[in-house]
Design an enzyme around this catalytic site. Sequence first.
Site, PDB file in Angstrom:
ATOM      1  N   GLY A 104     -36.509   5.192  32.138  1.00  0.00           N
ATOM      2  CA  GLY A 104     -36.472   4.426  31.096  1.00  0.00           C
ATOM      3  C   GLY A 104     -37.057   5.177  29.858  1.00  0.00           C
ATOM      4  O   GLY A 104     -36.373   5.170  28.644  1.00  0.00           O
ATOM      5  N   ASN A 131     -43.934  -7.841  28.479  1.00  0.00           N
ATOM      6  CA  ASN A 131     -43.242  -6.727  29.126  1.00  0.00           C
ATOM      7  C   ASN A 131     -44.156  -5.430  29.189  1.00  0.00           C
ATOM      8  O   ASN A 131     -44.717  -5.128  28.164  1.00  0.00           O
ATOM      9  CB  ASN A 131     -42.062  -6.574  28.450  1.00  0.00           C
ATOM     10  CG  ASN A 131     -41.183  -5.347  29.284  1.00  0.00           C
ATOM     11  OD1 ASN A 131     -41.701  -4.566  29.959  1.00  0.00           O
ATOM     12  ND2 ASN A 131     -39.682  -5.387  28.931  1.00  0.00           N
ATOM     13  N   TYR A 137     -44.687   2.002  24.838  1.00  0.00           N
ATOM     14  CA  TYR A 137     -44.201   1.750  23.341  1.00  0.00           C
ATOM     15  C   TYR A 137     -45.398   2.255  22.355  1.00  0.00           C
ATOM     16  O   TYR A 137     -45.272   2.935  21.459  1.00  0.00           O
ATOM     17  CB  TYR A 137     -43.633   0.431  22.958  1.00  0.00           C
ATOM     18  CG  TYR A 137     -42.454   0.004  23.909  1.00  0.00           C
ATOM     19  CD1 TYR A 137     -41.668   1.115  24.344  1.00  0.00           C
ATOM     20  CD2 TYR A 137     -42.008  -1.309  24.096  1.00  0.00           C
ATOM     21  CE1 TYR A 137     -40.119   0.789  24.896  1.00  0.00           C
ATOM     22  CE2 TYR A 137     -41.052  -1.568  24.522  1.00  0.00           C
ATOM     23  CZ  TYR A 137     -40.138  -0.681  25.343  1.00  0.00           C
ATOM     24  OH  TYR A 137     -39.006  -1.095  25.878  1.00  0.00           O
TER      25      TYR A 137
END
Lengths: 166, 166
Positions: A104, A131, A137
């Site tokens: 990812g 999530n 992030y």
Amino acid sequence: MKEKKEHDLKIRKATSHDVSLILRLIKELAVFEKMSDQVTATEESLRESLFGATPFAHVLIAEIGGIAVGYALYFFNFSTFLGQPGLYVEDVFVLEKYRGGGIGSALFKECAVIAKKKKCNRMEWIVLDWNPARKWYDHIGGKSLDEWLLYRLKGDALDKLADIEE
Amino acid sequence: MKEKKEHDLKIRKATSHDVSLILRLIKELAVFEKMSDQVTATEESLRESLFGATPFAHVLIAEIGGIAVGYALYFFNFSTFLGQPGLYVEDVFVLEKYRGGGIGSALFKECAVIAKKKKCNRMEWIVLDWNPARKWYDHIGGKSLDEWLLYRLKGDALDKLADIEE
């Protein structure tokens, strides 16, 4: 194990031959997001909108040993304040059994590379508040824009707004 | 008064002759959003990104008696679940002294008309949580997607993600 996976990883641009694969991956993503009932995409709609006369988005496929294990879909949005396009990541998805091996993040990085190539000064995406990817992030320096709310208008409400000529 | 304004109102597509006007309106919007320091757009960047070889967005200008009083800027995003583009409204803005006369809603409606013409089944936008326009968005049936968070990556963090090849 992690290193081996990354070593074998190949990220390539999708072509019109991939619509069946892309649809399968989209459906897997919808299961993960608990939104399977919302998928109405078909091979035909993807072929037309991604590989037709006006492509609305671009797809990257992640493969390990020739097996597709994930994808990213992005398009260009626009910032009026910057007077420039930005890169918007609609989806990054990796099949469950391949998660945790950096696939990812490799897809995300490839999006960042494309953003810089296309002279985009920013990259944006949305994420469900539960999530676990949010941790990564935050780690890479992504900022959640908490004062902004996303609105959507669809179905009858959109038809009504489009038709009323008062 | 409201009826008169609506009667005189004309909404037209912007052309490359409008870049100076568009930049002026963007700067007024930034004042309203308390983000004036974030505007780095120039006439040149707007000309290239809106009217160059690859237009990244489209602009509508609202005029009353030939005077520009507001604008909307939109582009097409993409829903993988629908397998279709959607219309994304980046900005709808009306100069302060012309507010309350239905100009903003007319710009929004024109976006909805374009969405339907382009076979988009949804329209999306973001709004600052304190913006009074939310009342009207709710009124027309817009839904705020509260579980979703918008993330942004820019500057050094974007450069770092793009450069790291680990």
